[in-house]
Design a protein around this motif. Structure first.
Motif, PDB file in Angstrom:
ATOM      1  N   VAL A  44       0.392  44.723  40.091  1.00  0.00           N
ATOM      2  CA  VAL A  44       0.056  44.709  41.528  1.00  0.00           C
ATOM      3  C   VAL A  44      -1.147  45.617  41.753  1.00  0.00           C
ATOM      4  O   VAL A  44      -1.113  46.809  41.420  1.00  0.00           O
ATOM      5  CB  VAL A  44       1.258  45.188  42.359  1.00  0.00           C
ATOM      6  N   ILE A  45      -2.202  45.029  42.314  1.00  0.00           N
ATOM      7  CA  ILE A  45      -3.425  45.807  42.567  1.00  0.00           C
ATOM      8  C   ILE A  45      -3.762  45.899  44.048  1.00  0.00           C
ATOM      9  O   ILE A  45      -4.810  46.439  44.416  1.00  0.00           O
ATOM     10  CB  ILE A  45      -4.627  45.223  41.785  1.00  0.00           C
ATOM     11  N   GLY A  46      -2.912  45.380  44.899  1.00  0.00           N
ATOM     12  CA  GLY A  46      -3.212  45.466  46.329  1.00  0.00           C
ATOM     13  C   GLY A  46      -1.975  45.238  47.160  1.00  0.00           C
ATOM     14  O   GLY A  46      -1.063  44.508  46.763  1.00  0.00           O
ATOM     15  N   ILE A  47      -1.936  45.883  48.318  1.00  0.00           N
ATOM     16  CA  ILE A  47      -0.851  45.691  49.297  1.00  0.00           C
ATOM     17  C   ILE A  47      -1.491  45.008  50.504  1.00  0.00           C
ATOM     18  O   ILE A  47      -2.450  45.545  51.087  1.00  0.00           O
ATOM     19  CB  ILE A  47      -0.244  47.023  49.756  1.00  0.00           C
ATOM     20  N   LEU A  48      -0.978  43.844  50.870  1.00  0.00           N
ATOM     21  CA  LEU A  48      -1.557  43.107  51.991  1.00  0.00           C
ATOM     22  C   LEU A  48      -1.452  43.909  53.283  1.00  0.00           C
ATOM     23  O   LEU A  48      -0.549  44.724  53.461  1.00  0.00           O
ATOM     24  CB  LEU A  48      -0.852  41.762  52.163  1.00  0.00           C
ATOM     25  N   SER A  49      -2.380  43.640  54.159  1.00  0.00           N
ATOM     26  CA  SER A  49      -2.405  44.315  55.454  1.00  0.00           C
ATOM     27  C   SER A  49      -1.104  44.076  56.216  1.00  0.00           C
ATOM     28  O   SER A  49      -0.477  43.019  56.093  1.00  0.00           O
ATOM     29  CB  SER A  49      -3.579  43.789  56.277  1.00  0.00           C
TER      30      SER A  49
END
Lengths: 999, 243
Positions: free
Chosen positions: A786-791
């Motif tokens: 996981v490289i990002g957390i959605l807004s």
């Protein structure tokens, strides 16, 4: 577990009942020992019925708010349970291929490649359950999503449930009710089907009409045999019924089924009680076959209870200010009652009654009001909840796009909690008031003189010392525990405790209270970043908001009350020029100035309500406004569509280009997602695998989307960098914000089982996180990074983990064909029309399509309606304000009767007397409106500014709904006048001659 | 405000065969039984009698604070019963002053604010009202207490403030109901002396209801009442006969 104010509800109830029993027991023992005191106290209740009614109304309001919150929770729990039962009917467990069913309710997504299995499994299940007496029905079944068309009526339903079961095994699963009595699947010929009422209405068909069924292969022609009513697995919405053999032929699955339905002994509600035993019997038999038994009904009921608890917690939190106002009102009522009784209590003391006896007499009177008021309040609260639930149904209708059947319910437990809380809170206040009354100076009481001022320096300094120590400890505790609430409360307590110290040092009352009050209000209104700059990072939740809000209002009210003479002097100098108004203004302002406690308490009550309404309206309105952005909501797309899990569209771009019904140029971008329910766990944490979902995003989606991020891992520059990484490198993923840990917690929804850890969403960096993802049906797994957390503003339809379609298809072959589609339309193309064309073109795939704008409008409209409901609920506090003003005004007319006589004697007309009372209330209402609004807007601004620091909400701005606020202002003012009009008229009617004899 | 009628009568206040009955529902109390009384301009008259004889009721009826059931009351030649409540109220604001037993000052206003209140009611400007109020306080010797609240004044001082309020609007008549009833003897004497001085120096008409013979002896005439009737009237043996 259901919690109330952070305490498990059952424990809370037990403690309340014990406390109530003890308290009433003590009162009963005292009553038996001194029945004459009971007589003295209770007879006062019937002396003036109007006044008694007013007191009961005042006392019941706190109970009403608690009862409303609890009943709303009960109703939502019951409604969701009812929905689960309506959806599942008599079915308590579902046997399926592993991973076939999920209970996360993301609402948009169907897995592909779900395994069918041999129908003969039914016999194994029969054998495993034989003689146990646990079940009353087992049937193989196919429950699938199909598309149905009514050619003659030119109507199409792209998504309908096909329910097909063994006609010979329907016993135990309820009755299919036809137009002329029970209908059976046995009665259906090869080309016949039943439709339920929803389906018949959608298609506009009647018995005998022709239908075409699309299930991925060639269409099947059937005729409607009858319109039926049935509650069974998956048939809550539009449904079509076939015998199992027909469905197997339609789906191309001879001798295979998708499910085995199990109905436990008992009805649709009680059957779930045997689920654990059934699961224990079946699991060992089914596991080796790659099957699992899903406790659908009991899971749904548990979810329903959790949701109900969340609503309960939500409403009790938002009702806290009104409850606080209610407690203030109770105190005010009994202070007024004590003032009224002062003379006769003084005489009672003069003739030999002890202080303790006075306390008892007053307490008995208070208990008499209390027991009735709490009961009325609890029942009235249930009624208010009924109305609120009705409004909520409209909100949910808009969001769901269909009618939601809200079923009102109230549990004895909720009423008991509300009643016990009401009685105990009131009893505590009565006891304190009674003690205060008993300490009066007898001669002053008899002669109606003010209490002589007795300096109590030592006692005040002692209290100040306790306050300062406790405040310091709380602040330290908050800072060392990184928690904002105790830090703020502790700091406020220390400042409050400085007042007696300053007074002892010779500082005037005005300066001491003003300085401390303003200091509290100002520092609690400082931007949160300033607090953190001094005290370090501190986590916040709703208790922070509540505690800070209360202290801000108290501080502001202090500052106003102790400087009201300056403010009113200004008003007099401006308005006093109107000669007709001058004497009326003078009288209307002089009394509030003189009665600081009454004025301050009433002002605090009204200001609290206005403050919470304005804060809530402005900040929620700003968040909703931020979401009303089609571009952001749609992630760069204009239309969203979904197909049935059994009928994926493997190449959407090709399908659009080849479709004779579509203009390929209208859809310059056609992107796809696959959807797979899985189990997941963060690598290296030791946490077990939990249910979750993963989406496969094709390259078109990854390269076109504009969905933003709340957090991006170290090593990546921005959102487009992350999406490009997912498109070009396998094994990378992003997740939705609900699974990310955060420092500040303002949510009420039950937490996800699957969670990430090792970073905070709202502060600090994030390293890439490895997550093990397993397909429960096939047992295959893959590790995604996981490289990002959605807004946080990303719509719910993107919930879950998302990786590239290439990654998912390779990890889980055959399980991840695209069933979700996003389209960008060409300029000039109407997205709503385009959605309709897509549904028609892909009917065979059961495609349902909507324009993003329509989805967004439904979501925000539901939010707006829900927001208004919250406002209405918080506005219940206005009733508290009304009661307070009514009590004060009524009491004032009695107290000032002689003075009213003098006013009339020296030339005040009746209208002038009435106007002076109305203006008095106006002063309180208008001051609370102005102060509450200013404070509320300032706090909303702080909330918005603090939230804007997070990437999810960079574009958030404070949007002040002036029209909405104007309605609130008018309502508050009108309510204040309504409360005062009757006492004001009564004052005007006072006959001077009688009043002047009145002592 | 209502227009004040021009005074055309010989007497300032006249009661003509006034009857007043209080009906409590169970019992009827004949508080006044055919009272005839006339008060001349500049007179200082005391009304005395045992408790319950109707003194205060008579004062209330004569001043318009209460209505009569039979008979008539004329003030400056105008019948009170012909006035509406509004007109009677306005008349009180412009032409009457009141001094009650229990001070009846507004506890939330200071001395000068209490005194100026009737002028504000009469729609004088704040500036004018304040100036005249200070003059009135000076007249009663309380200038230095102008900004004190009633709680901060002695009993005698409060009563002086009440008198100042009563005369601030240049009334035709001052009604006083037991003005010394709650005072010590020294304060009581001061108050009576003050009222007498105002009567002599400024020609103010006073009607004083009192138990105190010392007060009555300071007046021009004592009207004795018993059981709702006037039985004797001061130095004159009877009240003057009325046509």
């Amino acid at each position: 577990m259901t919690k109330l104010f952070g305490i498990p509800v059952d424990t809370f109830l037990a403690v309340l009942l014990i406390a109530l029993g003890v308290a009433l027991g003590i009162v009963a023992v005292l009553a038996l020992r001194h029945p004459v005191l009971v007589k003295l106290g209770v007879r006062n209740v019937g002396r003036r019925r109007g006044r008694t009614a007013l007191i009961v109304v005042g006392l019941m309001l706190g109970t009403t708010i608690v009862a409303t919150a609890l009943t709303t929770g009960d109703t939502m729990s019951h409604t969701i349970r009812g929905g689960a039962v309506a959806t599942l009917g008599q079915t308590d467990e579902l046997v399926s291929a592993k991973g076939a069913e999920i209970s996360l309710g993301t609402g948009l997504g169907s897995a592909t490649g779900v395994e069918y299995f041999d129908e003969a499994v039914v016999e194994r299940i029969d054998r495993a359950l034989a003689g146990q007496g646990l079940v009353d029905g087992v049937t193989p079944a196919i429950i699938e999503q199909i598309a149905v068309q009514a050619p003659e009526q030119r109507q199409t339903e792209p998504r309908m449930t096909l329910f097909a079961a063994d006609p010979a095994r329907m016993e135990g699963f309820g009755v299919i009710e036809g137009t002329n009595g029970p209908a059976t699947l046995t009665a259906l010929d090869r080309s016949e089907a039943y439709l339920n009422e929803d389906a018949a209405e959608e298609l506009g068909v009647r018995p005998g009409d022709r239908l075409l069924i699309y299930a991925g292969g060639p269409s099947l022609r059937v005729f409607v045999k009858d319109i039926v009513s049935y509650e069974g697995a998956g048939t809550a919405d539009s449904a079509l019924f076939l015998p199992l053999a027909e469905a197997q032929a339609l789906m191309g699955r001879p001798n295979q089924v998708r499910h085995v339905l199990v109905s436990n002994r008992g009805d649709e509600w009680t059957g779930a009680d045997l689920t654990d035993q059934v699961v224990a019997q079946l699991s060992p038999v089914l596991a080796p076959l790659g099957l699992e038994v899903d406790p659908s009904k009991s899971d749904a009921i548990e979810e329903a209870d959790l949701s109900g608890a969340a609503f309960m917690a939500f409403f009790t939190t938002f009702g806290s200010f009104s409850i606080a106002a209610g407690i203030l009102l109770i105190f005010l009522v009994f202070v007024m009652l004590a003032a009224e009784r002062r003379g006769e209590l003084g005489i009672a003391r003069a003739i030999g009654t002890r202080r303790g006896h006075l306390v008892q007499t007053f307490t008995f009177e208070g208990v008499a009001y209390d027991l009735v008021a709490a009961l009325v309040g609890a029942l009235f609260g249930a009624l208010v909840a009924f109305f609120m639930v009705f409004v909520m149904a409209r909100a949910f209708d808009a969001a769901a796009g269909e009618e939601v059947n809200i079923e009102f319910a109230v549990t004895p437990r909720s009423l008991a909690i509300a009643y016990a809380m009401g009685v105990l809170l009131t009893l505590a206040v009565v006891a304190v008031s009674a003690w205060r009354v008993s300490t009066m100076t007898i001669s002053a009481a008899i002669r109606n003189l003010p209490e002589p001022h007795v300096p109590r320096h030592r006692r005040r300094l002692a209290l100040a010392g306790v306050g300062l120590t406790l405040g310091a400890l709380m602040t330290f505790s908050g800072v060392s525990g990184d928690s904002a609430t105790p830090a703020m409360v502790g700091t406020s307590l220390m400042i409050v405790s400085l007042v007696p110290v300053l007074r002892v040092l010779g500082v005037s009352e005005r300066i001491a209270f003003t300085a401390c009050g303003l200091t509290i209000a100002v520092i609690l209104m400082l931007p949160w970043s300033w607090w953190e700059a001094v005290l370090g990072p501190l986590s916040m939740n709703f208790s922070t908001w509540i505690a800070a809000g209360l202290m801000i209002v108290i501080g502001a009210v202090w500052a106003i009350v102790f400087n009201a003479d300056l403010l009113l002097g200004l008003a007099m100098s401006l308005l006093g020029r109107i000669r007709r108004l001058a004497p009326v203004l003078k009288m209307s302002m002089a009394y509030p100035l003189a009665s600081r406690f009454r004025t301050g308490t009433t002002l605090a009550m009204f200001t609290l309500v206005v403050f919470t309404l304005v804060t809530g309206t402005a900040s929620n309105g700003s968040f909703i406004h931020a979401l009303e952005n089609v571009e952001a909501f749609g992630g760069g797309f204009d239309v969203r569509a979904s197909a049935g899990g059994g009928t994926p569209v493997r190449d959407i771009q090709g399908a659009v280009a080849e479709s004779p019904e579509l203009e390929a140029g209208d859809f310059p971008v056609a992107a796809a997602q696959s959807f797979l329910p899985i189990e997941a766990a963060q690598v290296g944490t030791g946490r077990p695998l939990e249910q979750y979902v993963v989406r496969g995003l094709d390259t078109a989606f990854l390269r076109h989307t504009t969905f933003g991020f709340a957090k991006i891992a170290e090593g990546y520059e921005g959102g487009s960098d992350v999406w490009e990484a997912l498109a070009s490198r396998p094994g990378l993923a992003v997740v939705d914000a609900t699974v990310a840990p955060r420092r500040d917690s303002f949510g009420f929804a039950p937490p996800n089982d699957f969670r990430l850890s090792g970073f905070l969403l709202d502060e600090g960096p994030m390293e890439p996180v490895d997550v093990l993802v397993r397909d429960t049906q096939t047992g295959r797994d893959v590790t995604l990074t996981v490289i990002g957390i959605l807004s946080e503003s990303t719509p719910l339809e993107m919930a879950g983990m998302a990786t590239s379609q290439k990654t998912l298809a390779e990890a889980f072959p055959g399980r991840a064909y695209p069933t979700i589609f996003y389209f960008d339309t060409a300029p000039g193309v109407d997205p709503a029309q385009a959605a309709t064309e897509l549904e028609s073109a892909f009917l065979a795939h059961g495609m349902e399509a909507e324009s993003i704008e329509e989805v967004m409008r439904d979501a925000t409209s539901a939010s707006v309606t829900f927001n208004r409901l919250i406002q209405g609920f918080m506005g219940l506090g206005l009733l508290v304000g009304v009661a307070a003003l009514g009590v004060i005004s009524a009491r004032s007319v009695v107290e000032r009767r002689q003075q009213i006589g003098v006013m009339r004697a020296i030339g005040f007309r009746r209208g002038m007397v009435e106007a002076s009372f109305l203006l008095e209330s106006s002063f309180i209402a208008l001051t609370s409106i102005v102060v509450g609004t200013l404070l509320g807007l300032l706090l909303a601004w702080n909330i918005i500014e603090d939230t804007r620091r997070q990437p999810s909400w960079e574009n958030l701005t404070l949007v002040v709904p002036w029209l909405n606020l104007a309605v609130i202002f008018v309502l508050v003012y009108a309510v204040a006048m309504v409360a005062t009009i009757a006492p004001a008229r009564k004052a005007a009617k006072v006959r001077p001659a009688e009043a002047l004899r009145y002592e | 405000m209502s227009e004040i009628p021009t005074d055309t009568s010989e007497f300032l206040v006249e009661a003509r065969d006034v009857h007043k009955v209080y009906d409590t529902g169970k019992v009827k109390v004949h508080a006044l039984n055919g009272v005839n009384l006339a008060i001349g301009h500049g007179e200082m008259v005391a009304i005395m009698g045992p408790s319950g004889c109707g003194k205060t009721t008579l004062l209330n009826c004569l001043s318009g604070l209460d209505s009569v059931d039979e008979g008539d009351v004329l003030i400056e030649g105008t019948s009170l019963s012909s006035m509406s409540d509004k007109e009677r109220t306005d008349y009180r604001a412009l032409r009457m002053g009141f001094v009650f037993q229990f001070y009846n000052l507004m506890p939330v206003l200071n001395a000068v604010e209490n005194v100026e209140l009737p002028l504000l009611v009469a729609r004088r400007s704040q500036k004018q009202a304040r100036a005249r109020a200070l003059d009135a306080l000076d007249l009663v010797g309380l200038t230095e207490r102008a900004h004190h609240l009633p709680d901060e004044l002695s009993g005698g001082q409060r009563q002086r403030v009440t008198i100042a309020r009563a005369l601030v609007n240049d009334p035709a008549v001052v009604w006083a109901d037991e003005p010394t009833g709650d005072l010590d003897s020294e304060s009581a004497a001061e108050i009576v002396e003050l009222m007498r001085r105002l009567n002599v120096e400024r020609g103010l008409t006073f009607l004083i209801v009192t138990h105190d013979l010392a007060v009555g002896e300071q007046t021009d005439r004592i009207v004795h009442m018993l059981d709702g009737e006037v039985v004797q009237s001061g130095e004159r043996e009877l009240a003057p006969a009325l046509p």
